[in-house]
Design a protein around this motif. Sequence first.
Motif, PDB file in Angstrom:
ATOM      1  N   GLU A 393      -9.921   6.296  -6.993  1.00 30.52           N
ATOM      2  CA  GLU A 393      -8.531   6.087  -7.134  1.00 30.52           C
ATOM      3  C   GLU A 393      -8.499   4.449  -6.655  1.00 30.52           C
ATOM      4  OE1 GLU A 393      -6.137   8.259  -4.387  1.00 30.52           O
ATOM      5  OE2 GLU A 393      -7.709   8.585  -3.105  1.00 30.52           O
ATOM      6  N   PRO A 401      -1.390   5.057  -4.024  1.00 30.73           N
ATOM      7  CA  PRO A 401      -2.260   4.971  -5.122  1.00 30.73           C
ATOM      8  C   PRO A 401      -1.309   4.394  -6.223  1.00 30.73           C
ATOM      9  CG  PRO A 401      -2.591   7.035  -3.983  1.00 30.73           C
ATOM     10  CD  PRO A 401      -1.570   6.359  -3.227  1.00 30.73           C
ATOM     11  N   SER A 406      -4.444   7.820  -9.588  1.00 28.69           N
ATOM     12  CA  SER A 406      -4.856   8.264  -8.161  1.00 28.69           C
ATOM     13  C   SER A 406      -6.053   9.367  -8.452  1.00 28.69           C
ATOM     14  CB  SER A 406      -3.587   9.299  -8.119  1.00 28.69           C
ATOM     15  OG  SER A 406      -3.580  10.218  -8.997  1.00 28.69           O
TER      16      SER A 406
END
Length: 455
Positions: A393, A401, A406
């Motif tokens: 991520e 994120p 993510s």
Amino acid sequence: MSILIVDSRKQLFIDDRFIQSSQGVVLSVNEARKYQEPVLIADRPWESMCIGGYSTVMEENGLYRLWYEAYASDYREDYDAKLCYAFSYDGIHWEKPALGQSEFQGSRDNNIVFDDCHNFGYHGGTVFKDPIASPEERYKVLYQARGGTRSDQSNACMRGIYSKDGIRWVKYPGILADHLSDTQTVVHYDEDSGRYVGYFRVWTEKGYRAIGRSETPDFLCWPRDPELILAPDQNDPTDIHLYTNGYRSYRVAQDAHIFVISSFHATTDLVDVQLATSRDGISWRRPDRRPLIRLGEEGTWDSGQIYVGAGTIDKGSELWVYYTGFRHGHGENRPDVISYEGKIGIAKIRKDGFMSAEAGPQGGFVMTPLLKFSGSHLELNYDAGTEGEVSVELLGEDLIPIRAFSGPDCDPLHGDSTTKTVTWKGNDDLGHIAGRPTHLRFNMRDAKLFAFHFF
């Protein structure tokens, strides 16, 4: 806040540079796999004592070239080494050509390319190609010899030879460095600094063998003494010596310098191979001291000592390093004990795989410091086997994120690959994030991560 500039260079997990935080992940040395049999053995009269521990290998236009030391049974001291040459088209089957360069027992029908045992001698050299030299001096060697001026250094010194082809060698006049280096001295021309850099043997105040470094703009004039850069420390057994350095610059990655050290254990008289890593060739770390190349089973050809030569052969997904193995211990290295000893074999290392960040079945993560990269894609070299997985991520400076990148968005990586492009719900395009300060978080389970690379 400092930001690491990685651009589009490959990055290796050889230390904690890319570990700002982690859990359940350790840095580990990855033991090399040995090719099953030696590929070069002592079988000629000028090798009647042994093939020595110091060698150089390189590949040029599809031809593999090997220079190695040999000792005949009239051995008196280390300076009696003969520099010999072999070649191969596959790195496994080697030929020892009759070159006519040096006389041995009345004949020039041999593969000896340099022998000065009746004058100053030869020992511990490494062949390298000098990119700034004239064609006549393209190949060079700095080696230990007799005739030094310092009694505190056993009147030893460093001398040099040069060649246009690696076969016909000419001596440089005089002393190039007036000190002792009783090991394989590894020299190269560093294009970043525009200087020659050499790694030598030095000794600590307590008499332990250690590794020193010198640099010079002039190959024919080296400093009086190398600077101590790596020695045994409090985390080592009290009997260990750092015998050879086995230096190699891993130029396919950014800031990656490797020592493949033959470590002498004085109590057992055995020598195995350990790893040290550096980002600048000056400051070194040894984060995992388990053997990179383990001794063979008792009684086998490499069960007593292992010395890794200079040079690495790139075989695609593997790196091949060549090592000399002996079945006897270090103190038995005498002509009255051994005959036709010393065999050269291959140790295979995964591409980029000297070390890795490793998580067990319970899982873990590594998060990098802030990076700035260029390119549009992220490629990993990893091994998750049949049960493990890796995901990635991207996080901003606030550790949140980045949208669409993510951990849950990432398509998990399974199996084993040296060049796997990461995707997030099928998307691999990172171009709009390039140049933006970004953390990478690698989530891992039962997996090893060797390298990452933006491109």
